[in-house]
Design an enzyme around this catalytic site. Sequence first.
Site, PDB file in Angstrom:
ATOM      1  N   SER A 130       0.827  -1.203   0.000  1.00 42.45           N
ATOM      2  CA  SER A 130       0.000   0.000   0.000  1.00 42.45           C
ATOM      3  C   SER A 130       0.858   1.248   0.000  1.00 42.45           C
ATOM      4  CB  SER A 130      -0.907   0.015   1.232  1.00 42.45           C
ATOM      5  OG  SER A 130      -1.648   1.210   1.249  1.00 42.45           O
ATOM      6  N   LYS A 185      -4.580  -6.566   3.281  1.00 34.02           N
ATOM      7  CA  LYS A 185      -4.535  -5.405   2.375  1.00 34.02           C
ATOM      8  C   LYS A 185      -5.946  -5.009   1.942  1.00 34.02           C
ATOM      9  CE  LYS A 185      -3.408  -2.203  -0.460  1.00 34.02           C
ATOM     10  NZ  LYS A 185      -3.457  -2.352  -1.886  1.00 34.02           N
ATOM     11  N   HIS A 188      -7.618  -3.287   4.786  1.00 29.55           N
ATOM     12  CA  HIS A 188      -7.011  -1.949   4.827  1.00 29.55           C
ATOM     13  C   HIS A 188      -7.732  -1.025   3.848  1.00 29.55           C
ATOM     14  CE1 HIS A 188      -4.437   0.966   2.779  1.00 29.55           C
ATOM     15  NE2 HIS A 188      -3.811   1.153   3.916  1.00 29.55           N
ATOM     16  N   ASN A 189      -7.944  -1.494   2.635  1.00 28.24           N
ATOM     17  CA  ASN A 189      -8.606  -0.658   1.641  1.00 28.24           C
ATOM     18  C   ASN A 189     -10.059  -0.379   2.021  1.00 28.24           C
ATOM     19  OD1 ASN A 189      -6.191  -1.016   0.321  1.00 28.24           O
ATOM     20  ND2 ASN A 189      -7.115  -1.361  -1.675  1.00 28.24           N
ATOM     21  N   GLU A 192     -10.007   2.238   4.487  1.00 29.39           N
ATOM     22  CA  GLU A 192      -9.692   3.496   3.784  1.00 29.39           C
ATOM     23  C   GLU A 192     -10.969   4.102   3.172  1.00 29.39           C
ATOM     24  OE1 GLU A 192      -6.442   3.069   0.924  1.00 29.39           O
ATOM     25  OE2 GLU A 192      -7.635   4.201  -0.510  1.00 29.39           O
TER      26      GLU A 192
END
Length: 480
Positions: A130, A185, A188-189, A192
């Site tokens: 990232s 990941k 995480h996105n 976000e």
Amino acid sequence: MAGTAQIGVTGLAVMGRNLARNFARNGYTVALHNRTASRTRDLVEQFGHEGTFVPAETAEEFVAALERPRRLVVMVKAGAATDAVIDEFAPLLEPGDMIIDGGNAHFADTRRREAALRERGLHFVGTGISGGEEGALNGPSIMPGGSEEAYESLGPMLETISAKAADGTPCCTHIGADGAGHFVKMVHNGIEYADMQLIAEAYDLLRHGAGYEPARIAEVFRGWNAGRLDSYLIEITAEVLAHVDAATGQPLVDVILDQAEQKGTGRWTVQIALDLGVPVSGIAEAVFARSLSGHADLRAVGRGLAGPTPVALPADEAERFASQVEEALYASKVVSYTQGFHQLQAAGAEYGWTLDLGAIAGIWRGGCIIRAAFLDRITAAYAKDAALPSLLADEQFAGELGAAQDAWRTVVATAARLGIPVPGFATALSYYDALRAPRLPAALTQGQRDFFGAHTYHRVDRDGVFHTTWSEDRSEEQQS
Ligand code: 2AM
């Protein structure tokens, strides 16, 4: 002859190129390969002085350039291209060699590829990276999955090229087996997306509730960035809001078409949360909000619907309201991280990963889009209790949400009164209230299900499974 390159990168579009340069700048000898050889030549021509590169034209040359065990990073598009590249290289590799997929693969694909390559004695390390182009070059947050053995060989190199948190810790840690890195990941996105949606709602409230202009809102965000909301996203929000369009002299945010796009990892997070049965309502609302914004036709029809008369708050109330929005934003952010970490916990149990949630929060402190001072707090919460069932069970977070709740309620109520959509703030508050509730109306839902489908229910006062024959007003215990 054995190769000399400690690592190789195939797929030299911007992410692959920058990652290769990052390795080289850190003193590693980097083998280079790309389907179209001109990209390889361009890289060496432009950036060859940055380190030691070994360009290769063919797959065979590329593999031969690598020292053993080979570490081969694949930076091509997720999906069929990744499979094509793996199929091309796997036959050329030997047991113990590693293929590292640094793309945005779906974790289920990573699990499939890892299992298939493991059978051939090869390590497959699905790795979340990232930080975009800039991060790839100067230090991303890196989330590698795969075997312990592969991490022993590869981890130190990834840690070297990763971002460093303020305390100097590398933003890279071994996440867990097979698809764990790509899963983390993905979440995480998703987080976000939720962060961005909440910030967008805060902006909308300041604009149409407090009646502030973008430049003033930029100032407010700058102020917030000096406090507990200190983060990359808040910082860039201030910059975006302060930006004036050269062509029109308007705030740029007023000139940008208000239809948000998405590449898909947020959507995956929600799809998988549904399968895992984890309520990630904040991420889901963020995905839906982007989707709604893109339905221009629907919005054209909807614009005619009745709403309250638009009145901004009086000036003296506006300032107080702005600080209440900060509290609502912080509280809602804590809820969306709580939900995201719940999803990680559930995935760990489902897929057999031992996820160190504190360490995961730790490696998001640098390099990536959601980097924030606040992540230290999550690490601290899990350091106090690694088995914390929910971030809201942490005393500090619970205390902060308790302190913010009045403001949070005022903001959501004011938004409803003024007709400002706040799906993120509202769902976060509902989640908080649902968890707090001594009783939920789920009891009624169970009654309905038993009524129309004889789906049975449990009782609060007795063990067993019950069904009511509603027409005869008769309840009895079911044999299981
Ligand atoms: P190219 O330069 O030859 O197009 C991003 O698209 C990167 O992935 C590019 O470096 C691209 O190579 C590479 N790529 C895309 N599809 C590929 C495939 N099927 N096989 C090999 N490389 C591929």
